[in-house]
Motif scaffolding. Structure first.
Motif, short mmCIF file in Angstrom:
data_model
loop_
_atom_site.label_atom_id
_atom_site.label_comp_id
_atom_site.label_asym_id
_atom_site.label_seq_id
_atom_site.Cartn_x
_atom_site.Cartn_y
_atom_site.Cartn_z
N GLU A 78 21.74 53.16 49.37
CA GLU A 78 22.37 51.87 49.71
C GLU A 78 22.64 51.81 51.21
N THR B 253 35.37 50.63 42.64
CA THR B 253 35.86 50.57 41.26
C THR B 253 36.66 51.82 40.91
N TYR C 238 37.22 45.47 55.08
CA TYR C 238 38.40 45.74 54.28
C TYR C 238 39.63 45.18 54.97
N GLU D 284 31.87 42.81 50.66
CA GLU D 284 30.82 43.82 50.82
C GLU D 284 29.44 43.19 50.69
N SER E 69 30.19 46.97 39.00
CA SER E 69 30.17 48.13 39.90
C SER E 69 28.74 48.56 40.21
C1 GLP Z 1 32.77 51.26 48.35
C2 GLP Z 1 31.78 51.53 49.47
C3 GLP Z 1 30.47 50.84 49.27
C4 GLP Z 1 29.95 51.03 47.87
C5 GLP Z 1 31.00 50.59 46.87
C6 GLP Z 1 30.55 50.79 45.44
O1 GLP Z 1 33.38 50.03 48.50
N1 GLP Z 1 32.32 51.14 50.77
O2 GLP Z 1 29.52 51.39 50.19
O3 GLP Z 1 28.78 50.27 47.67
O4 GLP Z 1 32.18 51.33 47.06
O5 GLP Z 1 31.58 50.30 44.61
P1 GLP Z 1 31.32 49.70 43.17
O6 GLP Z 1 30.64 50.76 42.37
O7 GLP Z 1 32.67 49.35 42.70
O8 GLP Z 1 30.43 48.50 43.35
#
Ligand code: GLP
Length: 241
Positions: free
Chosen positions: A221, A92, A227, A147, A165
């Motif tokens: 996490e 995000t 990607y 993801e 997010s």
């Molecule tokens: C990136 C990382 C992920 C993480 C994500 C969080 O894409 N590769 O490991 O979980 O960002 O993003 P958001 O807060 O937008 O969900």
């Protein structure tokens, strides 16, 4: 014009203000991806700033991945999404910084018992509860990544706390990750992933695994992502020591 209005040159640390002003211009799409920024000389004249200040502001944004420099041609707003690997940022945040609109479509947003494989990856005890998110991540209508995240329920007790997010939800619970380990691997996207990402099967992709931690060492996490290779650049600054 917006740059002139917001780059108040009387401020100390003028390069920081200019950096912010350029970021605002990019976020508002006043200069579109792929378009050139005015030259250093024009910027310094128009804003009454020294060339050193202008160069410093631009260098910071190149490092962030918002701008790119082509030798002899000038400075441009980056077309591909350039993600600095040394920064622990969220999808995000990366997109918003580029004036794009991040969005998630969830396939799964639930809670369950950790699998043995996840427990090993995250150093959790067998049988504990985890939140699982499986999403396609978009910029507006354009899918960029898939993801799968697993978060211990001790950190995030309810999957519905994640509206879009994950990191915003963690932040609200004072559990924003502070450190992470990340592995990148080149892959060719299989039929299912390619379909979700609107690219032909077999297209280049990057498989990324991130394990992130709180200050006290607890795992926050474990995320596996795919990607699109045609859009993302991952860059890092390297040192000899
Ligand atoms: C990136 C990382 C992920 C993480 C994500 C969080 O894409 N590769 O490991 O979980 O960002 O993003 P958001 O807060 O937008 O969900």
């Amino acid at each position: 014009r917006r740059l002139c209005a917001s780059a108040d040159t009387r401020q100390p640390l003028a390069y920081l203000r200019l950096r912010r002003a350029i970021r605002t211009v990019v976020e508002h799409r006043d200069i579109e991806p792929g378009q050139a920024l005015p030259s250093e000389r024009d910027l310094s004249q128009a804003l009454g700033l020294s060339r050193v200040t202008v160069r410093k502001a631009i260098a910071g944004l190149v490092e962030e991945g918002l701008l790119t420099q082509r030798h002899g041609a000038g400075t441009f707003v980056a077309e591909r999404i350039v993600k600095p690997m040394s920064r622990l940022t969220s999808f995000t945040e990366d997109l918003r910084a580029r004036g794009l609109n991040p969005r998630s479509e969830f396939f799964e947003r639930g809670i369950g018992e950790v699998t043995p494989e996840e427990a090993m990856a995250m150093n959790l005890s067998p049988g504990v509860a985890v939140v699982r998110l499986h999403r396609v991540r978009y910029a507006g209508d354009e899918p960029l990544a898939i993801e799968r995240s697993v978060v211990p329920a001790s950190v995030l007790p309810d999957p519905m706390l994640v509206h879009d997010s994950l990191y915003e939800a963690l932040e609200r619970r004072n559990a924003r990750p502070r450190r992470a380990l990340q592995r990148l691997r080149a892959v060719s996207l299989g039929a299912q992933h390619a379909r979700l990402l609107h690219v032909p099967a077999g297209s280049a992709g990057l498989s990324i695994e991130r394990r992130s931690f709180l200050d006290d060492g607890r795992v926050v996490e474990f995320t596996s992502s795919w990607y699109r290779g045609d859009i993302y650049d991952f860059v890092a600054e390297l040192h000899t020591d």
